[in-house]
Motif scaffolding. Structure first.
Motif, PDB file in Angstrom:
ATOM      1  N   ASP A  35       0.828  -1.208   0.000  1.00 42.35           N
ATOM      2  CA  ASP A  35       0.000   0.000   0.000  1.00 42.35           C
ATOM      3  C   ASP A  35       0.865   1.262   0.000  1.00 42.35           C
ATOM      4  O   ASP A  35       0.557   2.243  -0.675  1.00 42.35           O
ATOM      5  CB  ASP A  35      -0.937   0.022   1.206  1.00 42.35           C
ATOM      6  N   ILE A  36       1.949   1.219   0.754  1.00 44.19           N
ATOM      7  CA  ILE A  36       2.866   2.364   0.802  1.00 44.19           C
ATOM      8  C   ILE A  36       3.486   2.573  -0.578  1.00 44.19           C
ATOM      9  O   ILE A  36       3.515   3.693  -1.096  1.00 44.19           O
ATOM     10  CB  ILE A  36       3.965   2.140   1.866  1.00 44.19           C
ATOM     11  N   GLY A  86      -3.408   9.065   9.085  1.00 40.54           N
ATOM     12  CA  GLY A  86      -2.511   7.914   9.087  1.00 40.54           C
ATOM     13  C   GLY A  86      -1.539   8.000   7.919  1.00 40.54           C
ATOM     14  O   GLY A  86      -1.613   8.913   7.082  1.00 40.54           O
ATOM     15  N   LEU A  87      -0.628   7.059   7.850  1.00 37.22           N
ATOM     16  CA  LEU A  87       0.434   7.083   6.853  1.00 37.22           C
ATOM     17  C   LEU A  87      -0.092   7.165   5.422  1.00 37.22           C
ATOM     18  O   LEU A  87       0.307   8.043   4.648  1.00 37.22           O
ATOM     19  CB  LEU A  87       1.326   5.844   6.996  1.00 37.22           C
ATOM     20  N   ILE A  88      -0.995   6.275   5.043  1.00 37.53           N
ATOM     21  CA  ILE A  88      -1.485   6.249   3.662  1.00 37.53           C
ATOM     22  C   ILE A  88      -2.251   7.526   3.341  1.00 37.53           C
ATOM     23  O   ILE A  88      -2.042   8.141   2.290  1.00 37.53           O
ATOM     24  CB  ILE A  88      -2.356   4.991   3.412  1.00 37.53           C
ATOM     25  N   GLU A  89      -3.122   7.948   4.239  1.00 39.86           N
ATOM     26  CA  GLU A  89      -3.881   9.180   4.016  1.00 39.86           C
ATOM     27  C   GLU A  89      -2.950  10.383   3.894  1.00 39.86           C
ATOM     28  O   GLU A  89      -3.125  11.240   3.022  1.00 39.86           O
ATOM     29  CB  GLU A  89      -4.875   9.397   5.159  1.00 39.86           C
ATOM     30  N   ASP A  90      -1.930  10.450   4.744  1.00 34.85           N
ATOM     31  CA  ASP A  90      -0.990  11.566   4.712  1.00 34.85           C
ATOM     32  C   ASP A  90      -0.179  11.563   3.413  1.00 34.85           C
ATOM     33  O   ASP A  90      -0.013  12.598   2.769  1.00 34.85           O
ATOM     34  CB  ASP A  90      -0.063  11.492   5.926  1.00 34.85           C
ATOM     35  N   LEU A  91       0.318  10.393   3.016  1.00 29.00           N
ATOM     36  CA  LEU A  91       1.046  10.300   1.750  1.00 29.00           C
ATOM     37  C   LEU A  91       0.162  10.683   0.577  1.00 29.00           C
ATOM     38  O   LEU A  91       0.596  11.347  -0.366  1.00 29.00           O
ATOM     39  CB  LEU A  91       1.590   8.877   1.548  1.00 29.00           C
TER      40      LEU A  91
END
Length: 98
Positions: A35-36, A86-91
């Motif tokens: 996902d990242i 979260g990480l995915i939303e922020d990216l």
């Protein structure tokens, strides 16, 4: 974990954590590496594909091992709750790729 959530946790740790506490600062749990890679690839207009871990050398060995992490005990001890993206939303917001 978002830097603002980390800063809040750091403050709580200094002010409230019992001496000798072991805290684990985890905002997102179980974010797949795929996902990242996909969100980064999408923002950089690069294709993503699965490759055998052996093709990535020592990094492949690290990425192939399930390394679960949880902040549940830290949340319980300090009443801390991450509130930032979260990480995915922020990216996916894209500001890292401007």
């Amino acid at each position: 974990m978002h830097v603002l959530d980390a800063a809040h946790l750091f403050r709580l740790a200094i002010e409230q954590a019992p001496a000798g506490s072991r805290l684990h600062a985890v905002g997102d749990e179980g974010v797949p590496t795929r996902d990242i890679a996909e969100v980064i690839g999408r923002h950089l207009n690069l294709p993503t594909a699965s490759v055998p871990a052996d093709d990535l050398g020592f990094l492949g060995m690290i990425l192939a091992v399930d390394q679960p992490a949880s902040g549940a005990l830290t949340r319980e001890l300090l009443g801390w709750q991450p509130v930032q993206p979260g990480l995915i939303e922020d990216l996916d917001k894209g500001h890292y790729f401007a």
